[in-house]
Design a protein around this motif. Sequence first.
Motif, PDB file in Angstrom:
ATOM      1  N   HIS A  87       0.829  -1.215   0.000  1.00  0.00           N
ATOM      2  CA  HIS A  87       0.000   0.000   0.000  1.00  0.00           C
ATOM      3  C   HIS A  87       0.858   1.259   0.000  1.00  0.00           C
ATOM      4  CE1 HIS A  87       1.019  -0.577   4.258  1.00  0.00           C
ATOM      5  NE2 HIS A  87       0.916   0.731   4.363  1.00  0.00           N
ATOM      6  N   HIS A  89       0.656   5.761   1.035  1.00  0.00           N
ATOM      7  CA  HIS A  89       0.109   6.640   2.074  1.00  0.00           C
ATOM      8  C   HIS A  89      -0.334   7.981   1.513  1.00  0.00           C
ATOM      9  CE1 HIS A  89       3.089   3.803   3.563  1.00  0.00           C
ATOM     10  NE2 HIS A  89       2.265   3.637   4.574  1.00  0.00           N
ATOM     11  N   HIS A 140       4.887   0.203   0.561  1.00  0.00           N
ATOM     12  CA  HIS A 140       5.499  -0.879   1.348  1.00  0.00           C
ATOM     13  C   HIS A 140       4.462  -1.888   1.809  1.00  0.00           C
ATOM     14  CE1 HIS A 140       5.114   1.182   5.607  1.00  0.00           C
ATOM     15  NE2 HIS A 140       3.979   1.114   4.983  1.00  0.00           N
ATOM     16  N   TYR A 157       1.041  10.384  10.953  1.00  0.00           N
ATOM     17  CA  TYR A 157       0.884  10.720   9.534  1.00  0.00           C
ATOM     18  C   TYR A 157       0.532  12.201   9.382  1.00  0.00           C
ATOM     19  CZ  TYR A 157       0.302   5.654   8.999  1.00  0.00           C
ATOM     20  OH  TYR A 157       0.481   4.300   9.031  1.00  0.00           O
TER      21      TYR A 157
HETATM   22 FE    FE Z   1       2.107   1.840   5.694  1.00  0.00          FE
END
Ligand code: FE
Length: 201
Positions: A87, A89, A140, A157
């Motif tokens: 996936h 981000h 990753h 995040y």
């Molecule tokens: Fe991740």
Amino acid sequence: MKNTGRFRDFVQSFTQFIADVGHEEERVFTDGKAFLSELITHDDWLPEQFANPNLERYQQYLLHCDPMERFSVVSFVWAPGQKTPVHDHTVWGMVGVMRGVEFCEEFSLDPTTGRLNAGNTHELTSGGIDFVSPRIGDIHRVSNALGDRPSVSIHIYGANIGAVKRHTYEQPEGHKKTFISGYSNEVIPNIWDRSAGPVAN
Ligand code: FE
């Protein structure tokens, strides 16, 4: 009784830090790492309900979201054998392992063929911190490296990550699917009850 004051102090310090640096990603990584490092090297503050594994799938518990959604803090809990899909981000992220060991596999998209190329792999042990972002490498897969107990990591995040439209990738063609992760929990830790600790001035 968990030391929720530690997490409250972190939230206050990191909120001030982000107010100062904004979305200057390099500074977030170089100077912001110390806040996460301090948090994960003292494993005395995370309430158990946000560290519980679920044998069905890995858990992502929202611990705090900045009111302006400039950043969010999430605990990830992997039971033995569990892994994320490959996936991305789309925003900066810092991943700090607090319990156990995580196995991280990096990927990149070939600009000409669009295929997914496997890159470096490494293990992240407790206290270790990884960085992700579209600028430095954003794709990753993370799994629990331990076969006999859960691993827990704390992630920060640069957005309300559970609401961000991002992607999973199939190997090896690199076909991507849009997803919005949401969170595993419906309530977040109450870090604002100061009655158990020192009284605020
Ligand atoms: Fe991740």
